[in-house]
Design an enzyme around this catalytic site. Structure first.
Site, mmCIF file in Angstrom:
data_model
loop_
_atom_site.group_PDB
_atom_site.id
_atom_site.type_symbol
_atom_site.label_atom_id
_atom_site.label_comp_id
_atom_site.label_asym_id
_atom_site.label_seq_id
_atom_site.Cartn_x
_atom_site.Cartn_y
_atom_site.Cartn_z
ATOM 1 N N CYS A 5 0.717 -1.306 0.078
ATOM 2 C CA CYS A 5 0.043 0.006 0.224
ATOM 3 C C CYS A 5 0.797 1.242 -0.149
ATOM 4 C CB CYS A 5 -0.947 0.109 1.302
ATOM 5 S SG CYS A 5 -2.182 -1.447 1.330
ATOM 6 N N ARG A 18 -6.682 5.642 -2.678
ATOM 7 C CA ARG A 18 -7.182 4.204 -2.523
ATOM 8 C C ARG A 18 -6.987 3.789 -1.364
ATOM 9 N NH1 ARG A 18 -3.354 -0.228 -1.976
ATOM 10 N NH2 ARG A 18 -4.186 -2.300 -2.560
#
Length: 292
Positions: A194, A240
């Site tokens: 991430c 995101r």
């Protein structure tokens, strides 16, 4: 661009091709069974195929033909020395990388091996023609873990900080401890995947390829577009993480870590590409207007 008419028997190209395949088919097979299955290197096979296509395209556009009744004419005095140097360097990288399981050396060795072979057969001017396909192969070279870690850790910290300071002021009960985000009853770890580093590599490969194919003449245009890849990738990754945090907050951890987790990545990467192309369009209008 100068035109070369290559006169070489097929055997001149058959032997290097067989040798290259013997070296790298095992490498590509190993990558397809391991590294290319990971999120970090899913772009690897595509980079390889595009590089092969670009190499073929460059040779065709240069009017280099490989006919059945041809022979290589190479009149450069130093071509054998320099070509042999790059070929030998690539083979040394490959031997060390393959024997010591150092993928960085093993995979990157294909670049000097291809460059050295072409240099020996066609002379140094061929490198000026095929430089981009060789450069593009760098995107399939896996970076050492120490380099990835040095970028991943601070990126995760910064992205976690941004997510917290975006959601908290608008009323969401979110707090942060390191790279762990706590919202409501849920705790979400901002993992290495991430950090946005993968998006930078993938978007970087697509962006560089796009700029090469567009062949913009303005250096300022090209610099702005290439530099924009990093902030676009980071911004899309922040969005995101925010979307996944909100999905988890409203629908639960099972939903947030399920199908929507991967789907959000695809959607936002597509959005990042859209932003890149939009910036290209806007800059094109501005720069054209200034030139006019």
């Amino acid at each position: 661009m100068q035109t070369w008419v290559i006169k070489a028997y097929k055997s001149n190209w058959l032997l290097p091709l067989i040798g290259f395949m013997a070296l790298f088919i095992p490498t590509y097979w190993d990558l397809s069974q391991d590294l290319w299955l990971t999120e970090e290197q899913t772009h690897g096979p595509m980079v390889l195929l595009i590089s092969i296509w670009l190499l073929r395209k460059c040779l065709i556009e240069s009017n280099i033909t490989f006919t059945e009744h041809s022979d290589v004419i190479n009149t450069e005095n130093n071509a054998n020395i320099l070509g042999s140097f790059f070929l030998g360097l690539g083979l040394a990288f490959y031997i060390v990388g393959r024997s010591q399981e150092m993928l960085v050396l093993e995979v990157s060795s294909e670049i000097p091996i291809i460059a050295g072979t072409l240099w020996l057969l066609l002379g140094k001017k061929i490198i000026n023609i095929v430089w981009f396909p060789l450069f593009f192969l760098l995107f399939m070279v896996p970076l050492p873990g120490i380099i990835i870690d040095s970028f991943t850790a601070p990126l995760k910290q910064w992205i976690s900080y941004c997510v917290e300071h975006i959601l908290y002021p608008v009323g969401f009960p979110i707090a942060r401890q390191g790279v762990v985000l706590m919202i409501g009853q849920y705790q979400l770890l901002v993992a290495d995947a991430c950090s946005g580093l993968n998006s930078m590599f993938s978007l970087g490969a697509i962006g560089v390829l796009y700029m090469y194919l567009m062949a913009r003449k303005s250096k300022i245009f090209n610099v702005i577009m290439i530099v924009s890849i990093i902030p676009i990738a980071i911004l899309s990754n922040i969005l995101r993480i925010i979307s996944l945090v909100l999905i988890t907050y409203y629908f639960g951890d099972e939903v947030g870590q399920g199908f929507l987790h991967g789907f959000a990545s695809i959607v936002l990467f597509s959005a990042a590409l859209g932003c890149f192309f939009l910036l290209d369009f806007i800059l094109g209008l501005i720069i054209v207007e200034k030139v006019k």
